[in-house]
Design an enzyme around this catalytic site. Structure first.
Site, PDB file in Angstrom:
ATOM      1  N   CYS A  78      -0.604   4.129   1.945  1.00 32.38           N
ATOM      2  CA  CYS A  78      -0.430   4.038   3.398  1.00 32.38           C
ATOM      3  C   CYS A  78       0.994   4.372   3.817  1.00 32.38           C
ATOM      4  O   CYS A  78       1.208   5.052   4.830  1.00 32.38           O
ATOM      5  CB  CYS A  78      -0.764   2.630   3.888  1.00 32.38           C
ATOM      6  N   ASP A  79       1.975   3.892   3.070  1.00 30.56           N
ATOM      7  CA  ASP A  79       3.358   3.893   3.551  1.00 30.56           C
ATOM      8  C   ASP A  79       4.326   4.748   2.745  1.00 30.56           C
ATOM      9  O   ASP A  79       5.497   4.882   3.127  1.00 30.56           O
ATOM     10  CB  ASP A  79       3.893   2.448   3.571  1.00 30.56           C
ATOM     11  N   CYS A 112       0.838  -1.200   0.000  1.00 34.45           N
ATOM     12  CA  CYS A 112       0.000   0.000   0.000  1.00 34.45           C
ATOM     13  C   CYS A 112       0.869   1.245   0.000  1.00 34.45           C
ATOM     14  O   CYS A 112       1.301   1.713   1.060  1.00 34.45           O
ATOM     15  CB  CYS A 112      -0.941  -0.005   1.209  1.00 34.45           C
TER      16      CYS A 112
END
Length: 291
Positions: A119-120, A116
């Protein structure tokens, strides 16, 4: 599905898991959903979906379903906290990113290995990352990662990308992205966090090492259908089998989205199947007024 069920005045309950929104919520930008000519952030689109469903009376809870009994209606749906009884069920569990299954992947998951970028990606400011894959997700997320990383290396087992042309054009034009063709990642290396990957050229067999601070894996999806093994008909790849009206082999159980779609996997097609499933559920319930 919940929007259409709610508008039909069917009492509708959604067990949305701990991260509501599914794959769109983890997508940086969605440029191909109708009504957003300038695109929309995936998280915002997911929130809009939820708000619209709640407007029509849908109850959405952050619970993960752990067990189902679809042997006869009313069907039983159990989460870690509650049990629910329903005369009709729509399965929309989606699909999850496939893992590489190589040394180091599990060891460093969350410490340099991710699926992701939304997300990261922020954690890789001014760093180098490797993206594994060559489809839409891999190239879309590679482009997103260039907002943070100094260099994005795409490792793909073929000599050409499978991504749509517009993604390919953007990636080839981006000076931060380079490509390692005809290659697979065989091991993820590191100590406390990821420091590199070992690759093998599938044509020559030659191995090499790429230094990197992170690895993002996009090699396809696996349907989240394990709950339904032995209860619903699945194909050889685990996708739930349905007819064109989203009926499963169990009357009163319908299916929508990526858990039954191995081909398209788009937000717009998933939404369409959700609408069909809800309309068919309404018709099914209408045949049994005592429900």
């Amino acid at each position: 599905a919940a929007i259409y069920a709610g508008r039909a005045r069917i009492p509708t309950h959604v067990c949305a898991g701990t991260l509501p929104g599914g794959q769109p919520a983890n997508t940086a930008d969605v440029d191909n959903f109708p009504g957003f000519p300038s695109g929309v952030a995936g998280g915002e689109l997911a929130q809009r979906f939820q708000g619209q469903a709640e407007r029509f009376g849908t109850e959405i809870v952050p619970e993960t379903v752990t067990d189902v009994d679809l042997s006869e209606p009313p069907f039983t749906i159990r989460s870690e906290r509650n049990a629910y009884r329903a005369q009709a069920v729509i399965v929309a569990t989606g699909a999850a990113p496939r893992r590489l299954g190589i040394p180091g992947e599990d060891q460093f998951y969350g410490r340099g290995v991710s699926s992701c970028a939304t997300c990261d990606g922020f954690f890789y400011q001014d760093k180098q990352v490797v993206v594994v894959g060559g489809g839409d997700a891999a190239i879309d997320e590679s482009l997103f990662l260039t907002r943070f990383a100094d260099k994005v290396t795409v490792v793909h087992r073929r000599d050409e990308l499978r991504a749509t042309k517009i993604f390919q054009e953007q990636a080839f034009a981006n000076p931060k992205i380079d490509f390692v063709w005809d290659s697979v990642v065989e091991e993820i290396l590191g100590e406390q966090t990821v420091t590199g990957v070992r690759t093998r050229n599938v044509q020559s067999g030659e191995t090499s090492m790429i230094e990197t601070d992170g690895v993002f894996v996009y090699i396809g999806m696996e349907p989240k259908s394990s709950l339904f093994i032995g209860q619903l008909e699945l194909d050889s790849n685990g996708y739930i089998v349905s007819d064109r009206r989203q009926h499963t082999n169990v009357p009163g159980v319908f299916v929508a989205g990526d858990v039954q779609d191995p081909h398209y996997r788009q937000v717009v097609t998933a939404a369409g199947t959700g609408a069909i499933a809800a309309m068919e559920a309404e018709r099914y319930l209408g045949k049994y007024p005592h429900h």
